[in-house]
Design a protein around this motif. Structure first.
Motif, PDB file in Angstrom:
ATOM      1  N   GLY A  64       0.796  -1.227   0.000  1.00  0.00           N
ATOM      2  CA  GLY A  64       0.000   0.000   0.000  1.00  0.00           C
ATOM      3  C   GLY A  64       0.827   1.275   0.000  1.00  0.00           C
ATOM      4  O   GLY A  64       0.489   2.243   0.693  1.00  0.00           O
ATOM      5  N   ILE A  65       1.896   1.308  -0.794  1.00  0.00           N
ATOM      6  CA  ILE A  65       2.820   2.450  -0.755  1.00  0.00           C
ATOM      7  C   ILE A  65       2.962   3.166  -2.103  1.00  0.00           C
ATOM      8  O   ILE A  65       3.803   4.058  -2.243  1.00  0.00           O
ATOM      9  CB  ILE A  65       4.225   2.007  -0.273  1.00  0.00           C
ATOM     10  CG1 ILE A  65       4.771   0.884  -1.163  1.00  0.00           C
ATOM     11  CG2 ILE A  65       4.187   1.580   1.190  1.00  0.00           C
ATOM     12  CD1 ILE A  65       6.213   0.510  -0.877  1.00  0.00           C
ATOM     13  N   LYS A  66       2.144   2.830  -3.074  1.00  0.00           N
ATOM     14  CA  LYS A  66       2.319   3.376  -4.422  1.00  0.00           C
ATOM     15  C   LYS A  66       2.261   4.897  -4.450  1.00  0.00           C
ATOM     16  O   LYS A  66       2.969   5.554  -5.230  1.00  0.00           O
ATOM     17  CB  LYS A  66       1.270   2.793  -5.369  1.00  0.00           C
ATOM     18  CG  LYS A  66       1.536   3.092  -6.838  1.00  0.00           C
ATOM     19  CD  LYS A  66       0.616   2.300  -7.744  1.00  0.00           C
ATOM     20  CE  LYS A  66       1.010   2.477  -9.206  1.00  0.00           C
ATOM     21  NZ  LYS A  66       0.167   1.639 -10.085  1.00  0.00           N
ATOM     22  N   ASN A  67       1.432   5.491  -3.597  1.00  0.00           N
ATOM     23  CA  ASN A  67       1.238   6.940  -3.621  1.00  0.00           C
ATOM     24  C   ASN A  67       2.481   7.735  -3.242  1.00  0.00           C
ATOM     25  O   ASN A  67       2.563   8.928  -3.514  1.00  0.00           O
ATOM     26  CB  ASN A  67       0.073   7.343  -2.702  1.00  0.00           C
ATOM     27  CG  ASN A  67      -1.269   6.889  -3.250  1.00  0.00           C
ATOM     28  OD1 ASN A  67      -1.379   6.568  -4.433  1.00  0.00           O
ATOM     29  ND2 ASN A  67      -2.279   6.847  -2.400  1.00  0.00           N
ATOM     30  N   TYR A  68       3.441   7.080  -2.606  1.00  0.00           N
ATOM     31  CA  TYR A  68       4.671   7.789  -2.233  1.00  0.00           C
ATOM     32  C   TYR A  68       5.551   8.088  -3.456  1.00  0.00           C
ATOM     33  O   TYR A  68       6.345   9.027  -3.434  1.00  0.00           O
ATOM     34  CB  TYR A  68       5.505   6.950  -1.254  1.00  0.00           C
ATOM     35  CG  TYR A  68       4.986   6.922   0.154  1.00  0.00           C
ATOM     36  CD1 TYR A  68       5.240   7.972   1.039  1.00  0.00           C
ATOM     37  CD2 TYR A  68       4.254   5.828   0.623  1.00  0.00           C
ATOM     38  CE1 TYR A  68       4.777   7.945   2.335  1.00  0.00           C
ATOM     39  CE2 TYR A  68       3.783   5.789   1.932  1.00  0.00           C
ATOM     40  CZ  TYR A  68       4.045   6.851   2.784  1.00  0.00           C
ATOM     41  OH  TYR A  68       3.585   6.819   4.084  1.00  0.00           O
ATOM     42  N   PHE A  69       5.427   7.286  -4.505  1.00  0.00           N
ATOM     43  CA  PHE A  69       6.380   7.352  -5.610  1.00  0.00           C
ATOM     44  C   PHE A  69       5.914   8.267  -6.738  1.00  0.00           C
ATOM     45  O   PHE A  69       4.813   8.129  -7.252  1.00  0.00           O
ATOM     46  CB  PHE A  69       6.654   5.944  -6.156  1.00  0.00           C
ATOM     47  CG  PHE A  69       7.328   5.055  -5.152  1.00  0.00           C
ATOM     48  CD1 PHE A  69       8.710   5.086  -5.003  1.00  0.00           C
ATOM     49  CD2 PHE A  69       6.582   4.218  -4.325  1.00  0.00           C
ATOM     50  CE1 PHE A  69       9.336   4.293  -4.052  1.00  0.00           C
ATOM     51  CE2 PHE A  69       7.193   3.418  -3.375  1.00  0.00           C
ATOM     52  CZ  PHE A  69       8.581   3.463  -3.237  1.00  0.00           C
ATOM     53  N   MET A  70       6.787   9.190  -7.113  1.00  0.00           N
ATOM     54  CA  MET A  70       6.506  10.131  -8.200  1.00  0.00           C
ATOM     55  C   MET A  70       6.956   9.570  -9.546  1.00  0.00           C
ATOM     56  O   MET A  70       6.551  10.056 -10.593  1.00  0.00           O
ATOM     57  CB  MET A  70       7.203  11.458  -7.920  1.00  0.00           C
ATOM     58  CG  MET A  70       6.739  12.106  -6.626  1.00  0.00           C
ATOM     59  SD  MET A  70       7.807  13.482  -6.180  1.00  0.00           S
ATOM     60  CE  MET A  70       7.118  13.885  -4.557  1.00  0.00           C
TER      61      MET A  70
END
Length: 218
Positions: free
Chosen positions: A128-134
């Motif tokens: 659940g960490i996709k939103n951290y990556f630009m």
């Protein structure tokens, strides 16, 4: 600490974001043994950080088997690792803290991995960490994977940051070579049993786990 300011942090995935290196090695050994390649888990360490087609080719060159189909063999290994991620995948120590630290310091965050898109998707969904990556860049469709620097250069370009202002975080020697070749600042976080090896000195920093990233970023 380098005098060049860090504006972006680029993470490797396997062995840095998620603890998949043992699963890769187990899958590699199991599938290779099926094709008559006599390797064990220790032998598999040498291919850590290589793209999966390069792994299969590495063993084929040393122990050829009939009806060679790189893609078919590679997919068997990938399928085993995806199943592991979905069932047992755990984040590496300090991952979320490190991602939050980068956000707090207003650093851009990227991912540069040799793994394929289906593996990236499995990891992002599981943790659940996709939103951290630009920017998320894979070497799967590039001419060369790590230790070639292209995937790192692509990620820096996608983030709009000069490679010299990027900090790459790696657990494998092949990945570290790629990041250094891309002219990036580097952090090596090797597996504990490999941490005493002198080869990690090519990195600018060496940490025990991601939770210690404050020692590098301040």
């Amino acid at each position: 600490m380098s005098s060049t300011p860090i504006e972006a942090v680029i993470f490797d995935m396997d062995g840095i974001i998620i603890d998949t290196e043992p699963a890769w090695q187990q899958a590699e050994v199991a599938v290779m043994n099926q094709f008559g390649v006599p390797i064990n888990l220790v032998d598999a360490e040498v291919t850590t950080g290589l793209r999966i087609d390069a792994v299969v080719n590495y063993w084929y060159q040393r122990h050829p088997w009939p009806n060679y189909d790189n893609q078919h063999v590679a997919q068997q290994i990938i399928d085993k690792v995806v199943a592991f991620i979905e069932n047992e995948g755990e984040p590496m120590r300090g991952v979320v803290e490190a991602l939050k630290l980068c956000q707090q310091k207003q650093l851009k965050i990227g991912l540069a991995t040799s793994s394929s898109s289906d593996l990236i998707e499995a990891v992002m969904k599981k943790l659940g960490i996709k939103n951290y990556f630009m920017a998320i860049e894979s070497a799967e469709n590039l001419q060369y994977g790590k230790p070639h620097p292209e995937v790192y250069l692509n990620c820096a370009n996608a983030l709009g940051i000069s490679p010299a202002n990027c900090l790459a975080i790696e657990d494998s020697f092949n990945g570290l070579i790629a990041a250094r070749a891309a002219s990036m600042q580097t952090v090596a976080i090797p597996a504990a049993e490999l941490a005493q090896q002198s080869r990690w000195q090519i990195g600018h920093h060496q940490l025990e786990h991601l939770g210690l990233l404050t020692e590098v970023l301040g």
